[in-house]
Design a protein around this motif. Structure first.
Motif, PDB file in Angstrom:
ATOM      1  N   VAL A   1       0.872  -1.083   0.168  1.00 47.59           N
ATOM      2  CA  VAL A   1       0.099   0.054  -0.004  1.00 47.59           C
ATOM      3  C   VAL A   1       0.942   1.220  -0.024  1.00 47.59           C
ATOM      4  CG1 VAL A   1      -1.769   1.332   1.417  1.00 47.59           C
ATOM      5  CG2 VAL A   1      -1.940  -1.278   1.119  1.00 47.59           C
ATOM      6  N   VAL A   2       2.038   1.345   0.701  1.00 47.71           N
ATOM      7  CA  VAL A   2       2.934   2.382   1.045  1.00 47.71           C
ATOM      8  C   VAL A   2       3.459   2.866  -0.433  1.00 47.71           C
ATOM      9  CG1 VAL A   2       4.838   3.282   2.007  1.00 47.71           C
ATOM     10  CG2 VAL A   2       2.976   2.377   3.522  1.00 47.71           C
ATOM     11  N   PHE A   3       4.171   1.370  -1.015  1.00 43.24           N
ATOM     12  CA  PHE A   3       4.659   1.441  -2.169  1.00 43.24           C
ATOM     13  C   PHE A   3       3.978   2.127  -3.388  1.00 43.24           C
ATOM     14  CE2 PHE A   3       6.090  -0.083  -6.255  1.00 43.24           C
ATOM     15  CZ  PHE A   3       7.500   0.205  -6.179  1.00 43.24           C
ATOM     16  N   PHE A   4       2.518   1.545  -3.408  1.00 44.38           N
ATOM     17  CA  PHE A   4       2.005   2.011  -4.543  1.00 44.38           C
ATOM     18  C   PHE A   4       1.132   3.422  -4.259  1.00 44.38           C
ATOM     19  CE2 PHE A   4       2.001  -2.532  -5.779  1.00 44.38           C
ATOM     20  CZ  PHE A   4       2.554  -2.593  -6.824  1.00 44.38           C
ATOM     21  N   THR A   5       1.151   3.901  -3.113  1.00 49.52           N
ATOM     22  CA  THR A   5       0.442   5.258  -2.699  1.00 49.52           C
ATOM     23  C   THR A   5       1.338   6.245  -2.585  1.00 49.52           C
ATOM     24  OG1 THR A   5      -1.535   3.926  -1.723  1.00 49.52           O
ATOM     25  CG2 THR A   5      -1.302   6.106  -1.407  1.00 49.52           C
TER      26      THR A   5
ATOM     27  N   PRO B   1       4.103   6.722  -6.977  1.00 49.93           N
ATOM     28  CA  PRO B   1       3.600   7.987  -7.723  1.00 49.93           C
ATOM     29  C   PRO B   1       4.481   9.258  -7.442  1.00 49.93           C
ATOM     30  CG  PRO B   1       1.736   7.102  -6.358  1.00 49.93           C
ATOM     31  CD  PRO B   1       2.949   6.135  -6.133  1.00 49.93           C
ATOM     32  N   ALA B   2       5.276   9.225  -6.404  1.00 48.65           N
ATOM     33  CA  ALA B   2       6.142  10.065  -6.275  1.00 48.65           C
ATOM     34  C   ALA B   2       7.516  10.133  -7.198  1.00 48.65           C
ATOM     35  CB  ALA B   2       6.657  10.187  -4.781  1.00 48.65           C
TER      36      ALA B   2
ATOM     37  N   PHE C   1       3.549  14.174   1.067  1.00 49.20           N
ATOM     38  CA  PHE C   1       2.383  14.246   0.777  1.00 49.20           C
ATOM     39  C   PHE C   1       1.327  13.075   0.916  1.00 49.20           C
ATOM     40  CE2 PHE C   1      -1.664  15.094  -1.370  1.00 49.20           C
ATOM     41  CZ  PHE C   1      -2.332  16.384  -0.692  1.00 49.20           C
ATOM     42  N   ASN C   2       1.732  12.039   0.057  1.00 48.77           N
ATOM     43  CA  ASN C   2       1.136  10.763  -0.073  1.00 48.77           C
ATOM     44  C   ASN C   2       1.116   9.794   0.880  1.00 48.77           C
ATOM     45  OD1 ASN C   2       0.233  12.019  -2.615  1.00 48.77           O
ATOM     46  ND2 ASN C   2       1.178  10.093  -3.862  1.00 48.77           N
ATOM     47  N   LEU C   3       2.483   9.890   1.731  1.00 52.86           N
ATOM     48  CA  LEU C   3       2.662   9.032   2.814  1.00 52.86           C
ATOM     49  C   LEU C   3       1.962   9.386   3.896  1.00 52.86           C
ATOM     50  CD1 LEU C   3       4.461   6.580   4.109  1.00 52.86           C
ATOM     51  CD2 LEU C   3       6.141   8.501   4.946  1.00 52.86           C
TER      52      LEU C   3
END
Length: 252
Positions: A161-165, A169-170, A242-244
């Motif tokens: 989840v952390v990787f793809f979110t 993206p970053a 931001f995404n993390l």
């Protein structure tokens, strides 16, 4: 009395009407004339560049539209496939003009203080988005929420989840939009125009009309950071933080 040239080092007269415009301006803000005289020794195939940029954006928008609107494709497998396609597209297009693009991967004048400041701004922005427009945020991340529910309590699943979110993206969205696309538009438009267009297109691929009001400012900030710092890495780190932060809200 007209100002002396050395008093306005960042200005130049329009080749058609004489209005003072930005030194690197490609179009006159007054009459709209293209300032082509400065580029006679380095002609730019504007139409070809726009077609190429259109192909890049077309790949992304088709993949995102399929994932959003085709019910049968709302699966983790297609999510993974779409992320891979968009990542490969970003890398390939970014590499088309490698001699120029690789300069954006350099991190000159690195500053821990500046990095920390960008991280703080990113996290504060995400907290504001989460708490002020929580129901809109769920629209943007609804797909990820489903994955969190299925992977709850699974350490490897949490990493996915952390990787793809946050991580993917970053890296790949910055390569594609603040790297390839912005760099391409800078050759056929002024800085502000290139940043605005790139930001709007970036917001569109997220397929959430109601979230445009924060996605566009988010993308604008990243665009101007890329212009100011002349590197992708501050933007990548900002985007990741931001995404993390959004990920942490989902996993709690």
């Amino acid at each position: 009395m007209l100002p002396l040239e050395d008093e306005l080092p960042d200005k130049k007269p329009c080749i058609k009407c004489g209005t003072l415009i930005a030194l690197d301006g490609k179009f006159c803000n007054q009459c709209g004339a293209r300032q082509s005289a400065q580029n006679t020794n380095a002609p730019v195939n504007s139409w070809g560049l726009l077609q190429q940029a259109g192909l890049f954006f077309g790949i992304d928008i088709v993949v995102c539209a399929l994932a959003q609107f085709v019910e049968a494709l709302k699966t983790f497998s297609f999510f993974l496939f779409s992320d891979i396609v968009m990542a490969i597209s970003a890398v390939l297009f970014f590499s088309l003009n490698w001699k120029e693009s690789k300069t954006l991967l350099k991190w000159q004048n690195f500053s821990w203080q500046k990095l920390a400041a960008y991280a703080a701004i990113a996290m504060a922005m995400q907290v504001l988005v989460h708490y002020s427009v929580d129901w809109l945020n769920l629209v943007v991340y609804s797909k990820d929420d489903d994955y969190v529910q299925h992977l709850n309590g699974n350490l490897f699943g949490t990493f996915l989840v952390v990787f793809f979110t946050a991580i993917a993206p970053a890296i790949f969205e910055e390569l594609g939009y603040r790297g390839y696309l912005l760099q391409t538009l800078l050759k056929v438009a002024d800085k502000e125009q290139a940043v605005y267009i790139t930001s709007f297109l970036f917001a569109i691929i997220h397929m959430s009309f109601l979230s445009l009001f924060w996605l566009i400012p988010f993308a604008l900030f990243l665009g101007f950071v890329r212009i100011k710092e002349n590197t992708l890495w501050y933007g990548v780190f900002f985007h990741f933080c931001f995404n993390l932060t959004a990920c942490i809200f989902q996993l709690l």
